[in-house]
Motif scaffolding. Structure first.
Motif, PDB file in Angstrom:
ATOM      1  N   ASP A  96       0.789  -1.346  -0.039  1.00 42.24           N
ATOM      2  CA  ASP A  96      -0.034  -0.068  -0.067  1.00 42.24           C
ATOM      3  C   ASP A  96       0.779   1.276   0.232  1.00 42.24           C
ATOM      4  OD1 ASP A  96      -2.224  -1.099  -0.175  1.00 42.24           O
ATOM      5  OD2 ASP A  96      -3.016  -1.313   2.012  1.00 42.24           O
ATOM      6  N   ASN A  99       0.961   2.673  -3.294  1.00 41.36           N
ATOM      7  CA  ASN A  99       0.017   3.167  -3.899  1.00 41.36           C
ATOM      8  C   ASN A  99      -0.699   4.563  -3.522  1.00 41.36           C
ATOM      9  OD1 ASN A  99      -0.313   0.780  -5.451  1.00 41.36           O
ATOM     10  ND2 ASN A  99      -1.560  -0.181  -3.749  1.00 41.36           N
ATOM     11  N   MET A 102      -0.988   7.560  -5.624  1.00 42.19           N
ATOM     12  CA  MET A 102      -1.928   7.910  -6.746  1.00 42.19           C
ATOM     13  C   MET A 102      -2.986   8.871  -5.915  1.00 42.19           C
ATOM     14  SD  MET A 102      -2.104   4.504  -8.725  1.00 42.19           S
ATOM     15  CE  MET A 102      -3.186   5.086  -9.656  1.00 42.19           C
ATOM     16  N   HIS A 103      -3.484   8.647  -4.673  1.00 43.93           N
ATOM     17  CA  HIS A 103      -4.147   9.410  -3.825  1.00 43.93           C
ATOM     18  C   HIS A 103      -3.893  10.618  -3.876  1.00 43.93           C
ATOM     19  CE1 HIS A 103      -5.989  10.738  -0.138  1.00 43.93           C
ATOM     20  NE2 HIS A 103      -6.907  11.049  -0.893  1.00 43.93           N
ATOM     21  N   HIS A 106      -4.198  12.555  -6.651  1.00 42.93           N
ATOM     22  CA  HIS A 106      -5.642  12.903  -7.224  1.00 42.93           C
ATOM     23  C   HIS A 106      -6.131  13.947  -6.483  1.00 42.93           C
ATOM     24  CE1 HIS A 106      -9.665  12.384  -7.947  1.00 42.93           C
ATOM     25  NE2 HIS A 106      -9.957  11.697  -6.728  1.00 42.93           N
ATOM     26  N   THR A 107      -5.943  14.147  -5.232  1.00 47.33           N
ATOM     27  CA  THR A 107      -6.674  15.155  -4.298  1.00 47.33           C
ATOM     28  C   THR A 107      -6.746  16.427  -5.050  1.00 47.33           C
ATOM     29  OG1 THR A 107      -4.818  14.554  -2.803  1.00 47.33           O
ATOM     30  CG2 THR A 107      -6.912  14.205  -2.183  1.00 47.33           C
ATOM     31  N   VAL A 111      -7.866  16.724 -11.918  1.00 45.27           N
ATOM     32  CA  VAL A 111      -6.845  15.917 -12.701  1.00 45.27           C
ATOM     33  C   VAL A 111      -6.916  15.941 -14.181  1.00 45.27           C
ATOM     34  CG1 VAL A 111      -5.823  14.281 -11.020  1.00 45.27           C
ATOM     35  CG2 VAL A 111      -8.175  14.283 -11.708  1.00 45.27           C
ATOM     36  N   SER A 113      -4.978  13.469 -15.180  1.00 43.66           N
ATOM     37  CA  SER A 113      -4.928  12.015 -14.994  1.00 43.66           C
ATOM     38  C   SER A 113      -3.798  11.298 -15.877  1.00 43.66           C
ATOM     39  CB  SER A 113      -6.089  11.508 -15.078  1.00 43.66           C
ATOM     40  OG  SER A 113      -6.459  11.078 -16.436  1.00 43.66           O
ATOM     41  N   ASN A 174      -3.144   5.270   7.940  1.00 47.33           N
ATOM     42  CA  ASN A 174      -4.158   6.024   7.921  1.00 47.33           C
ATOM     43  C   ASN A 174      -3.644   7.630   8.228  1.00 47.33           C
ATOM     44  OD1 ASN A 174      -5.637   4.345   6.633  1.00 47.33           O
ATOM     45  ND2 ASN A 174      -6.853   3.914   8.529  1.00 47.33           N
ATOM     46  N   GLU A 177      -2.045  11.893   6.993  1.00 46.54           N
ATOM     47  CA  GLU A 177      -2.673  12.847   6.402  1.00 46.54           C
ATOM     48  C   GLU A 177      -2.082  14.223   6.648  1.00 46.54           C
ATOM     49  OE1 GLU A 177      -4.415  11.950   4.310  1.00 46.54           O
ATOM     50  OE2 GLU A 177      -6.556  12.285   4.280  1.00 46.54           O
ATOM     51  N   HIS A 194      -9.674   8.656 -16.290  1.00 50.76           N
ATOM     52  CA  HIS A 194      -9.573   7.802 -14.666  1.00 50.76           C
ATOM     53  C   HIS A 194      -8.842   6.643 -15.416  1.00 50.76           C
ATOM     54  CE1 HIS A 194     -12.735   5.752 -16.954  1.00 50.76           C
ATOM     55  NE2 HIS A 194     -13.317   6.865 -16.974  1.00 50.76           N
ATOM     56  N   PRO A 195      -8.532   5.907 -14.293  1.00 47.58           N
ATOM     57  CA  PRO A 195      -7.747   4.641 -14.746  1.00 47.58           C
ATOM     58  C   PRO A 195      -8.825   3.572 -14.960  1.00 47.58           C
ATOM     59  CG  PRO A 195      -7.571   4.917 -12.345  1.00 47.58           C
ATOM     60  CD  PRO A 195      -8.360   6.396 -12.952  1.00 47.58           C
TER      61      PRO A 195
ATOM     62  N   ALA B   6     -10.966  15.943   0.282  1.00 45.40           N
ATOM     63  CA  ALA B   6     -11.764  15.784  -1.099  1.00 45.40           C
ATOM     64  C   ALA B   6     -12.388  14.651  -1.371  1.00 45.40           C
ATOM     65  CB  ALA B   6     -10.669  16.146  -2.225  1.00 45.40           C
ATOM     66  N   CYS B  28      -7.930   7.321  13.843  1.00 40.89           N
ATOM     67  CA  CYS B  28      -8.462   8.172  12.622  1.00 40.89           C
ATOM     68  C   CYS B  28      -9.585   7.450  12.452  1.00 40.89           C
ATOM     69  CB  CYS B  28      -7.575   8.484  11.852  1.00 40.89           C
ATOM     70  SG  CYS B  28      -6.018   7.719  11.466  1.00 40.89           S
ATOM     71  N   GLN B  63      -5.760   0.861  -8.377  1.00 41.25           N
ATOM     72  CA  GLN B  63      -6.883   1.802  -9.068  1.00 41.25           C
ATOM     73  C   GLN B  63      -7.646   2.511  -8.497  1.00 41.25           C
ATOM     74  OE1 GLN B  63      -6.427   1.661 -12.638  1.00 41.25           O
ATOM     75  NE2 GLN B  63      -4.656   0.298 -12.368  1.00 41.25           N
ATOM     76  N   SER B  65      -7.319   3.996  -5.566  1.00 45.46           N
ATOM     77  CA  SER B  65      -6.738   4.930  -5.051  1.00 45.46           C
ATOM     78  C   SER B  65      -6.605   6.099  -5.958  1.00 45.46           C
ATOM     79  CB  SER B  65      -5.351   4.570  -4.825  1.00 45.46           C
ATOM     80  OG  SER B  65      -4.501   4.566  -5.943  1.00 45.46           O
ATOM     81  N   PHE B  66      -7.097   6.078  -7.048  1.00 41.27           N
ATOM     82  CA  PHE B  66      -7.092   7.181  -7.668  1.00 41.27           C
ATOM     83  C   PHE B  66      -8.271   8.370  -7.349  1.00 41.27           C
ATOM     84  CE2 PHE B  66      -9.241   9.355 -11.083  1.00 41.27           C
ATOM     85  CZ  PHE B  66      -8.061  10.053 -11.950  1.00 41.27           C
ATOM     86  N   TYR B  67      -9.319   7.424  -6.902  1.00 41.89           N
ATOM     87  CA  TYR B  67     -10.472   8.174  -6.409  1.00 41.89           C
ATOM     88  C   TYR B  67     -10.454   8.574  -4.880  1.00 41.89           C
ATOM     89  CZ  TYR B  67     -12.566   6.359 -10.675  1.00 41.89           C
ATOM     90  OH  TYR B  67     -12.937   5.787 -12.091  1.00 41.89           O
ATOM     91  N   GLY B  68      -9.380   8.085  -4.408  1.00 35.08           N
ATOM     92  CA  GLY B  68      -9.311   8.463  -2.832  1.00 35.08           C
ATOM     93  C   GLY B  68      -8.510   7.576  -2.223  1.00 35.08           C
ATOM     94  N   LYS B  69      -8.378   7.970  -0.853  1.00 33.27           N
ATOM     95  CA  LYS B  69      -7.565   7.154  -0.045  1.00 33.27           C
ATOM     96  C   LYS B  69      -8.236   5.736   0.093  1.00 33.27           C
ATOM     97  CE  LYS B  69      -6.324   8.082   4.692  1.00 33.27           C
ATOM     98  NZ  LYS B  69      -5.842   6.799   4.738  1.00 33.27           N
ATOM     99  N   GLU B  71      -6.998   1.699   1.050  1.00 38.00           N
ATOM    100  CA  GLU B  71      -5.847   0.550   1.511  1.00 38.00           C
ATOM    101  C   GLU B  71      -6.270  -0.685   0.916  1.00 38.00           C
ATOM    102  OE1 GLU B  71      -4.189   0.534   5.316  1.00 38.00           O
ATOM    103  OE2 GLU B  71      -5.229   2.260   5.723  1.00 38.00           O
ATOM    104  N   SER B  72      -5.450  -1.631   0.573  1.00 35.16           N
ATOM    105  CA  SER B  72      -5.767  -2.885   0.003  1.00 35.16           C
ATOM    106  C   SER B  72      -6.701  -3.653   1.062  1.00 35.16           C
ATOM    107  CB  SER B  72      -4.632  -3.869  -0.138  1.00 35.16           C
ATOM    108  OG  SER B  72      -3.622  -3.657   0.819  1.00 35.16           O
TER     109      SER B  72
END
Lengths: 204, 204
Positions: A96, A99, A102-103, A106-107, A111, A113, A174, A177, A194-195, B6, B28, B63, B65-69, B71-72
């Motif tokens: 993770d 990864n 990417m977030h 994105h924020t 994007v 993208s 987490n 932030e 988007h992906p 966001a 959190c 993938q 994670s593009f849209y937001g935070k 974790e797997s």
DNA sequence: TGCTTATGAATGAAGG
DNA sequence: CCTTCATTCATAAGCA
């Protein structure tokens, strides 16, 4: 009424009272460890014990029965699960870490993208570790644990540091932030919104 | 008031601290999936995916994670929960059926829609590939080499797990439906208020 | 605004 | 050891 530890963990009022005995409708179904039991087990685990032998399991179980109902198989399962989940957790956290970039990217939300993320991340890996200075948890699983463990009387679990009792999850991740202070580069942005997710390979 | 990123992730100062600010053990909030994330996950689910492999989880998480935070483990849990609850719901319906004559009009709207994914889901789930970094190696244990060092015959072979379990099942005397008569077996306690756990004996 | 529901997270127990 | 399932805990969201 239920009771909450400092960590917000709920301790049901009707623990270990036995199956049908409690008035609180305790289901007989499965073992519900008392917090003391968990504490001791965790302590053993932290001290390095991973796969206790049958003898050890018997002893532990026997001792823990002081705090409430318990069987050997409970101890057995506990170690199995705890070990497996720690491993799993560690595995996931590692991946993770990559990864998260990417977030962050994105924020910004408007994007353009990217199609391919060639990310260079390097820092920040050291954040994800719990403060267990003592035990690096080697992969070699079975070490000897030679120690005498003092169990504590029942009323001693109220101490506020039962916080530590939970090595809870990968929340470490987490909480970045605010101080997400690692570097990242994203290269090769092209043009898509988007992906996309293609699992075909995995499905077969 | 609470604050949202966001991605809709709530950063609240609850419980003494919030994410970064607090010291030890501040939790959190939990993962709060964005609608896009839910949409994709649901789509995958409807397309038949139930128990994604670790590898799939990684991809999906990456993938999403593009849209937001994310974790797997979130993905993992999501599928776990979604599947379980669908099952649960179905079971519940079955029980209702056999149980009594329900009001016929009642449940019609919550009929589980699980068996019909006749619809062409075509979103963008299978449009592109991303660099095919699939590992031909089936197992992911590239970094672990266990089994190599069995230094001592001390702690039994790991393999005997099932055997162990069988042994443990012998202490079945608990959990009788009616009489919760289990006995504490505290050994060797004279007048100390708590047992002591000493595992040294187990190692010889 | 307090209760109910939905759902994320955890974990005991198995199965393999 | 790994994966999966059932059940439960905890909490955000939704509603009356």
């Amino acid at each position: 009424m239920d009771e909450y530890t400092a960590s917000g963990y709920c301790i049901r009022a009707s623990r270990g009272g036995g199956c049908g005995g409690g008035g609180t409708g305790t289901k007989c179904g499965r073992w519900n460890p008392t917090s003391e039991q968990v504490k001791v087990l965790t302590e053993l685990f932290r001290s390095g014990l991973r796969t206790p032998s049958t003898d050890q399991i018997q002893k532990i179980s026997s001792q823990l029965s002081f705090y409430g109902k318990i069987e050997s198989k409970n101890v057995f399962y506990w170690f199995q699960n705890h070990k497996a989940r720690e491993r799993q957790k560690r595995r996931r956290v590692l991946v993770d870490d990559g990864n998260e970039i990417m977030h962050l990217h994105h924020t910004n939300n408007l994007v353009s993208s990217t199609k391919r993320f060639d990310l260079v991340f390097n820092v920040d890996l050291m954040l994800t570790d719990f403060g267990d200075e003592k035990n690096p948890v080697s992969e070699t699983d079975d070490q000897r644990v030679i120690e005498t463990l003092q169990l504590f009387p029942l009323n001693s679990l109220n101490d506020a540091d039962s916080e530590k009792l939970r090595l809870f999850s990968s929340d470490h991740n987490n909480c970045k932030e605010n101080n997400a202070s690692f570097t990242y580069n994203i290269i090769g942005t092209t043009e898509m919104d988007h992906p996309t997710l293609d699992l075909r390979l995995s499905f077969v």
